[in-house]
Enzyme design. Sequence first.
Site, PDB file in Angstrom:
ATOM      1  N   GLU A 112       1.184  -1.513   0.120  1.00  7.29           N
ATOM      2  CA  GLU A 112      -0.023  -0.067   0.160  1.00  7.29           C
ATOM      3  C   GLU A 112       0.663   1.197  -0.077  1.00  7.29           C
ATOM      4  O   GLU A 112       1.597   1.361   0.925  1.00  7.29           O
ATOM      5  CB  GLU A 112      -0.787  -0.573   0.793  1.00  7.29           C
ATOM      6  CG  GLU A 112      -2.699   0.309   0.794  1.00  7.29           C
ATOM      7  CD  GLU A 112      -2.624  -0.044  -0.179  1.00  7.29           C
ATOM      8  OE1 GLU A 112      -3.333   0.091  -1.440  1.00  7.29           O
ATOM      9  OE2 GLU A 112      -3.212  -1.899   0.232  1.00  7.29           O
ATOM     10  N   THR A 129       2.793   2.038  -2.234  1.00  8.77           N
ATOM     11  CA  THR A 129       4.034   1.294  -2.516  1.00  8.77           C
ATOM     12  C   THR A 129       4.760   2.054  -3.860  1.00  8.77           C
ATOM     13  O   THR A 129       5.749   2.435  -4.400  1.00  8.77           O
ATOM     14  CB  THR A 129       4.542  -0.089  -2.472  1.00  8.77           C
ATOM     15  OG1 THR A 129       3.775  -0.488  -2.410  1.00  8.77           O
ATOM     16  CG2 THR A 129       4.798   0.529  -1.105  1.00  8.77           C
ATOM     17  N   ASP A 130       3.510   1.962  -4.788  1.00 10.18           N
ATOM     18  CA  ASP A 130       3.833   2.418  -6.207  1.00 10.18           C
ATOM     19  C   ASP A 130       3.835   3.307  -6.068  1.00 10.18           C
ATOM     20  O   ASP A 130       4.426   3.651  -7.593  1.00 10.18           O
ATOM     21  CB  ASP A 130       1.705   1.762  -6.809  1.00 10.18           C
ATOM     22  CG  ASP A 130       1.132   3.227  -6.702  1.00 10.18           C
ATOM     23  OD1 ASP A 130       0.988   3.804  -5.464  1.00 10.18           O
ATOM     24  OD2 ASP A 130      -0.253   3.004  -6.905  1.00 10.18           O
ATOM     25  N   GLY A 151     -15.830   5.484  -3.427  1.00 12.10           N
ATOM     26  CA  GLY A 151     -15.123   5.878  -2.351  1.00 12.10           C
ATOM     27  C   GLY A 151     -15.102   5.000  -1.393  1.00 12.10           C
ATOM     28  O   GLY A 151     -14.911   5.050  -0.209  1.00 12.10           O
ATOM     29  N   GLY A 173     -12.383   2.168  -1.874  1.00 12.33           N
ATOM     30  CA  GLY A 173     -11.444   2.010  -1.527  1.00 12.33           C
ATOM     31  C   GLY A 173     -11.103   0.693  -2.908  1.00 12.33           C
ATOM     32  O   GLY A 173      -9.575   0.320  -3.067  1.00 12.33           O
ATOM     33  N   SER A 210     -12.915   2.717  -8.193  1.00 16.03           N
ATOM     34  CA  SER A 210     -13.889   2.672  -8.709  1.00 16.03           C
ATOM     35  C   SER A 210     -13.443   4.331 -10.014  1.00 16.03           C
ATOM     36  O   SER A 210     -13.527   4.037 -11.611  1.00 16.03           O
ATOM     37  CB  SER A 210     -15.463   3.449  -8.519  1.00 16.03           C
ATOM     38  OG  SER A 210     -15.192   4.382  -7.630  1.00 16.03           O
ATOM     39  N   SER A 211     -11.970   4.542  -9.617  1.00 18.62           N
ATOM     40  CA  SER A 211     -12.272   5.976 -11.084  1.00 18.62           C
ATOM     41  C   SER A 211     -11.571   5.636 -11.548  1.00 18.62           C
ATOM     42  O   SER A 211     -11.431   5.802 -13.143  1.00 18.62           O
ATOM     43  CB  SER A 211     -11.340   6.783 -10.203  1.00 18.62           C
ATOM     44  OG  SER A 211     -10.178   6.645  -8.996  1.00 18.62           O
ATOM     45  N   ASP A 221      -4.020   1.159  -9.673  1.00 14.67           N
ATOM     46  CA  ASP A 221      -4.990   0.998  -9.373  1.00 14.67           C
ATOM     47  C   ASP A 221      -5.425   0.911 -11.336  1.00 14.67           C
ATOM     48  O   ASP A 221      -6.220  -0.018 -12.113  1.00 14.67           O
ATOM     49  CB  ASP A 221      -5.930   2.365  -9.396  1.00 14.67           C
ATOM     50  CG  ASP A 221      -5.733   2.343  -7.729  1.00 14.67           C
ATOM     51  OD1 ASP A 221      -5.208   1.447  -7.289  1.00 14.67           O
ATOM     52  OD2 ASP A 221      -5.991   3.139  -7.530  1.00 14.67           O
ATOM     53  N   TYR A 253      -2.847  12.330   1.443  1.00 13.72           N
ATOM     54  CA  TYR A 253      -2.879  11.466   0.482  1.00 13.72           C
ATOM     55  C   TYR A 253      -1.479  12.164  -0.463  1.00 13.72           C
ATOM     56  O   TYR A 253      -0.634  12.140  -0.443  1.00 13.72           O
ATOM     57  CB  TYR A 253      -3.313  10.617  -0.695  1.00 13.72           C
ATOM     58  CG  TYR A 253      -2.793  10.224  -1.503  1.00 13.72           C
ATOM     59  CD1 TYR A 253      -3.119   8.486  -1.851  1.00 13.72           C
ATOM     60  CD2 TYR A 253      -1.856  10.469  -3.021  1.00 13.72           C
ATOM     61  CE1 TYR A 253      -2.530   7.742  -2.983  1.00 13.72           C
ATOM     62  CE2 TYR A 253      -1.759   9.411  -4.341  1.00 13.72           C
ATOM     63  CZ  TYR A 253      -1.987   7.952  -3.701  1.00 13.72           C
ATOM     64  OH  TYR A 253      -1.247   7.565  -4.732  1.00 13.72           O
TER      65      TYR A 253
HETATM   66  C1  GLA Z   1      -4.690   5.098  -4.318  1.00 14.54           C
HETATM   67  C2  GLA Z   1      -3.689   5.339  -5.379  1.00 14.54           C
HETATM   68  C3  GLA Z   1      -2.983   3.956  -5.770  1.00 14.54           C
HETATM   69  C4  GLA Z   1      -2.899   3.945  -4.770  1.00 14.54           C
HETATM   70  C5  GLA Z   1      -3.102   3.120  -3.234  1.00 14.54           C
HETATM   71  C6  GLA Z   1      -2.445   3.007  -2.124  1.00 14.54           C
HETATM   72  O1  GLA Z   1      -6.010   3.787  -5.320  1.00 14.54           O
HETATM   73  O2  GLA Z   1      -5.427   5.579  -6.445  1.00 14.54           O
HETATM   74  O3  GLA Z   1      -1.900   4.476  -6.756  1.00 14.54           O
HETATM   75  O4  GLA Z   1      -1.284   4.313  -4.532  1.00 14.54           O
HETATM   76  O5  GLA Z   1      -4.102   4.962  -3.476  1.00 14.54           O
HETATM   77  O6  GLA Z   1      -2.209   2.019  -2.313  1.00 14.54           O
END
Ligand code: GLA
Length: 386
Positions: free
Chosen positions: A18, A20-21, A107, A109, A112-113, A155, A204
């Site tokens: 989480e 880490t991307d 919303g 997690g 959806s986006s 995502d 974030y």
């Molecule tokens: C959101 C972001 C992702 C990632 C996660 C956390 O979903 O869109 O790129 O950073 O949070 O792991």
Amino acid sequence: MNSARTFRAPGRVNLIGEHTDYNLGFVLPIALDLATYIETRSASDNRLHVHSAAKGEDRSWPLESIADAKPAHCWSDYVLGVARELVRAGVEIEPLHLDIRSDVPEGSGLSSSAALEVSSALALLQGRHFSRVEIATLCRRAETDFVKMPCGIMDQFVAVFGHEHAAIRIDCRSLDYRTVELPGNVEIVAVNSMVKHELGASAYRTRVEECGIAVDCIKAFNPQVRSLRDATPEMIEKTPMPRVVTRRARHIVSENLRVELFVSAAEKKNLVRMGELFNESHRSMQHDYEITCDEVDFLVDAAVGISGCFGARMTGGGFGGCTVNLVHPDFVQHFAETISARYRERFGIQPAIIRCIPSEGASEVEQDKRPSFSEKNSTLLHYKGK
Ligand code: GLA
């Protein structure tokens, strides 16, 4: 008029890795069978029209305005941002009507986006060839440059490359990925806390900035470090940096390691170890990265005490949304009932329980295989309590 076509892109649940991307590390998401569907028809004017069934709203833009479009700070930015990136990449967009429906809860997690971005890209491409990695990176650019959310690639990437029956382990620097089969005797169950705290988007951004500060501090002593992906636990503990930045960096470095340990535990079908790594990941998000909240902490604490649950953690960006739980298949109903009752008793909220089935990434859907939304809720265990 051309006949209608339908394009689909899935939501996702991240198993581990989480935040880490955007630090160019490792993630292990699965694509869900909850997805966004866009039905397209040709338009007779020179415009792009979009309709959202969920919002009951329409938007439309002249095609020639798309290259210089500006965000309107609402749901349609995800579509328009993708259209703008496609135009800038040299794609000619046809006059179209896009009819959007989704069963990815917003919303929560579950991304959806990204499901909306990637399904929009396929809808606008209308089957024309485009590299799949480029679709993922272009959709991410729509989010970072147009929507102005400084997210990583996870995502959008899993929405494109998701696999049936497997998670995908992505190296967010090289964009190499491979599938990771999960043991047969475990189910992935998401519990939606049904809360999303406002703090999410700004926190974030702050986390992205704090990671940048950590890299600058470490680089002063270790010039080879380009991102937290390159940092080691010793570097984090030895480099003088603000206390809070040390904790943020410690989460990222330990989380990258946990992804690798989890993949190897999954390959050995070691469910106990997989569960421990889930729990460690949650504590790291709770205490070092500080992206959890009372509701999801409660859900994790409750889950780990329920028989048949191997481990639990929050999934996604944070400050609410879903937890993801590893549950023995024989205990899923018991788990759903117990966690729902405890959460209702503590917060007065009925959580949605979602059985997560690893599914294919985005594609066109044959017209006779389009889902009927009223039937397409086999994954939702809407337990109502006794
Ligand atoms: C959101 C972001 C992702 C990632 C996660 C956390 O979903 O869109 O790129 O950073 O949070 O792991």
